[in-house]
Design an enzyme around this catalytic site. Structure first.
Site, PDB file in Angstrom:
ATOM      1  N   GLY A 143       0.959   4.216  -1.692  1.00  0.00           N
ATOM      2  CA  GLY A 143       0.351   5.202  -1.572  1.00  0.00           C
ATOM      3  C   GLY A 143      -0.559   5.490  -0.348  1.00  0.00           C
ATOM      4  O   GLY A 143       0.277   7.073   0.477  1.00  0.00           O
ATOM      5  N   ASP A 144      -0.690   4.606   1.040  1.00  0.00           N
ATOM      6  CA  ASP A 144      -1.088   4.866   2.319  1.00  0.00           C
ATOM      7  C   ASP A 144       0.150   5.324   3.454  1.00  0.00           C
ATOM      8  O   ASP A 144       0.268   6.087   3.652  1.00  0.00           O
ATOM      9  CB  ASP A 144      -1.724   3.617   2.755  1.00  0.00           C
ATOM     10  CG  ASP A 144      -3.675   4.122   2.449  1.00  0.00           C
ATOM     11  OD1 ASP A 144      -4.180   4.946   2.614  1.00  0.00           O
ATOM     12  OD2 ASP A 144      -3.828   2.934   1.359  1.00  0.00           O
ATOM     13  N   SER A 145       1.266   4.284   2.501  1.00  0.00           N
ATOM     14  CA  SER A 145       2.044   4.759   4.083  1.00  0.00           C
ATOM     15  C   SER A 145       3.259   5.751   3.300  1.00  0.00           C
ATOM     16  O   SER A 145       3.526   6.527   4.439  1.00  0.00           O
ATOM     17  CB  SER A 145       2.911   3.374   2.992  1.00  0.00           C
ATOM     18  OG  SER A 145       2.616   2.143   3.609  1.00  0.00           O
TER      19      SER A 145
ATOM     20  N   GLY B 135       1.120   8.731   4.912  1.00  0.00           N
ATOM     21  CA  GLY B 135       1.330   8.314   6.663  1.00  0.00           C
ATOM     22  C   GLY B 135       2.639   9.691   6.776  1.00  0.00           C
ATOM     23  O   GLY B 135       3.250   9.566   7.892  1.00  0.00           O
TER      24      GLY B 135
ATOM     25  N   SER C  98       1.065  -0.995  -0.756  1.00  0.00           N
ATOM     26  CA  SER C  98       0.074  -0.236  -0.174  1.00  0.00           C
ATOM     27  C   SER C  98       0.931   1.138   0.261  1.00  0.00           C
ATOM     28  O   SER C  98       0.892   1.598   1.229  1.00  0.00           O
ATOM     29  CB  SER C  98      -1.107  -0.366   1.286  1.00  0.00           C
ATOM     30  OG  SER C  98      -1.472  -1.499   1.522  1.00  0.00           O
TER      31      SER C  98
END
Lengths: 407, 407
Positions: free
Chosen positions: A175-177, A180, A173
């Protein structure tokens, strides 16, 4: 919780997570790895990541890493009184990070203004698919879609014309990481400005969009397009500007990555594959010519790598001091001596699984390393502790909130 | 340089970059975007990135972004007296970031201990391929190799058995950029602990490895392998645990990404593609069944997307409120209304190119946005300014250093 020793440069920072899935919890994972005290507000059913990926008895192994170093406090955000409880916690935290849909926390009585009335200098980080304003604000945020809008999916593909298969997902993931990690960077930047002697004491708001975190990685793609009309294209396993640099197949089906894109390295590789004359041939005479004739070149290298298993290919390349590696799967990552030496792969005690293999802490801080204090906790494992230690609540008050379904 | 107004939360932070290529300069780009004063030590020939990627008159467009907000100071690090000059600058900076091979700065008279004798509480960030110690310490650091060792290359591929083509590169220097972003996060964490009222006043050292920055993204890969023997596999364009979620081909050769992996979304998609009965069929009755039968399912969806150009497919999906997007190339990123609205795609003045299209600043800080103060500078553009303003050197001294070949 009295802190008696440093466990990383963020020891003494307290962060409230009102998050779920990947982005906000990844943010607090990296903050917690460097020593921050993370209080995670969790619904009674738990963060869905607790059931994502491979499981043992219904418990995800990913959670062991994703939830580590966090104190889980159960709060039913829709219960009357829940927002007061969260505000009381926020008042005692340096920062809040959340990744609900834009506006959702406000509807729950937890908008920025209300949180700042609880603590005026609170740092607030919002993570969303596309940002807190603008025409896409209310679109559902799916990581894969944000990655595609950020331009990354287009580039993660074989060269045009090579295959009918679709461009691939990065495989994690990403993009999420990234979102974050940018949020963690932003939070720490904001508390530095707030807390330093010459600082301004202000709480700032961070508005992190997944699509933007991805686009920020695209190097010269935008100016090259705008100034020259050049639409950056995927280049498969290769690097667009250097050759040879690619993954090559071995006889046992494994892949070997070779980066021999300098004159001395290419000369050594040419000797190794039994074609010492290649650097003298005009088609491979310099990097520019090698890039122009890369298909032929890679075929020559590939016909050598296909003749032997990866173990032997890797040994020969190492002996010739040519930058290379087999393409690591989980098995090779887990066994790698460098990762083990540096604590980047390490055993951690987990209340559910016993010893569990975790990835370590980035960045490594040799004079004040962070610590994996505990693996992912049970839902609400720290509710009583946090309400008692941080809010000074008595057992009877806590019991009452539990009866009322707030916690 | 007197700071009269805030241009982001890191206004007032000064960072010395002794770096080149991607990782350290990416670190200082994100620090500078949030307002830090970046002093980049550059050899007289300039950072090689100035010639990377598409160029106009020998000047790379990437540099316009990669070098923005930095003050370029030419130093020939091998000249006698150069290390004294760098130490004098380091003494007036909050942090130093470098990405030479481990040990190289020490050989140039710029090891950690010497830099700390110039400023005891200096924060120092080292970025390298594999870290500052351990058996791989001295290996050449190539981004693509670090990415393969970090496990990412293996996962960025089609499902096993789908194709003979190699696993692909992410398409940007993801490992370098991740390492740079982690270094920025680490630097700001360290200065927070140093500078806050209750902090310890200490300078810390960050040891960021590209391979570790990549491995840190791998979610549950390690514990799933160690506990269950499960070697995580690539899943091509799909997500392993949810369906349908993939890229599908349109009649004009473009790709559309569709994420319809919830019951209501799948029902809407089924109606849209003219197969309203699908959710009632056992093979697609829930997410688990859809994942198990994903090849059949994607074929049904693909036969619909292949019947129309991407414009029409995209409009129909939007009208049905199904999360989706065409896969953006540079052209779509540049034109996207959300990116434009948020300043994530914006025009910037460049001394060489006139107006240039830049990607914006992440994270977005609405109440104190960072600023693109200037695009990538000329080599040594700020040498005199920095030596005069920061070190208080007189024009005659600066001229002497120039004659001696130090600057």
């Amino acid at each position: 919780m009295t802190e008696t020793a440093s466990h990383g440069p963020l020891t003494g920072l307290r962060v409230l997570e009102i998050g779920h899935f990947v982005a906000a919890p990844f943010c607090t994972r990296v903050l917690g790895d460097l020593g921050a005290d993370i209080i995670k507000i969790e619904p009674p059913a738990g963060d869905p990541v607790r059931q994502w990926g491979a499981q043992i008895d219904g418990n995800s192994l990913w959670w062991s890493i994703h939830g580590r170093n966090k104190r889980s406090v159960t709060v039913n955000l829709k219960a009357p009184g829940a927002s007061d409880l969260v505000l009381a916690l926020a008042a005692r935290c340096d920062a809040v990070v959340e990744n609900f849909r834009p506006g959702q926390l406000e509807r729950l009585g937890l908008g920025d203004a209300i949180m700042r009335s609880a603590r005026p200098d609170l740092v607030i980080a919002h993570i969303s698919g596309y940002g807190q304003d603008g025409p896409y604000r209310d679109r559902a945020a799916f990581g894969v879609i944000g990655e595609a809008i950020g331009g990354l999916r287009y580039l993660t593909d074989h060269e045009p014309g090579t295959t009918d298969l679709p461009p691939v997902r990065v495989g994690v993931s990403i993009g999420d990481s990234l979102a974050g990690l940018y949020a963690a960077f932003g939070i720490v930047s904001a508390v530095w400005q707030r807390d330093r002697a010459a600082g301004d004491g202000k709480g700032r708001t961070m508005d992190v969009a997944l699509s933007e975190a991805v686009l920020s990685m695209t190097e010269g793609m935008l100016p090259e397009y705008a100034a020259l009309g050049k639409v950056r294209q995927p280049t498969g396993s290769r690097i667009p500007t250097a050759a040879p640099s690619s993954a090559y197949p071995c006889s046992d089906g494994k892949w070997i990555l070779i980066a021999a894109n300098s004159e001395p390295l290419f000369a050594r590789l040419s000797r190794l594959i039994g074609r010492p004359e290649l650097p003298q041939e005009q088609r491979f005479a310099n990097n520019r010519m090698r890039v122009a004739n890369v298909v032929e070149l890679d075929e020559l290298i590939g016909s050598w790598t296909r003749s032997l298993p990866v173990d032997q290919i890797e040994r020969k390349l190492n002996d010739a001091d040519i930058p290379s590696t087999r393409v690591y799967s989980a098995a090779e990552c887990a066994a790698d001596p460098q990762f083990r030496h540096r604590g980047m792969v390490r055993e951690v005690d987990d209340r559910l699984f016993g010893k569990v293999l975790h990835l370590g802490i980035v960045p490594h801080v040799p004079d004040d390393p962070g610590k994996i204090r505990w693996a992912g906790p049970a839902v609400g494992e720290h509710t009583d502790e946090v309400l008692s230690d941080i809010l000074g609540m008595q057992p009877a008050e806590i019991a009452a909130m539990r009866r009322e379904g707030v916690i």
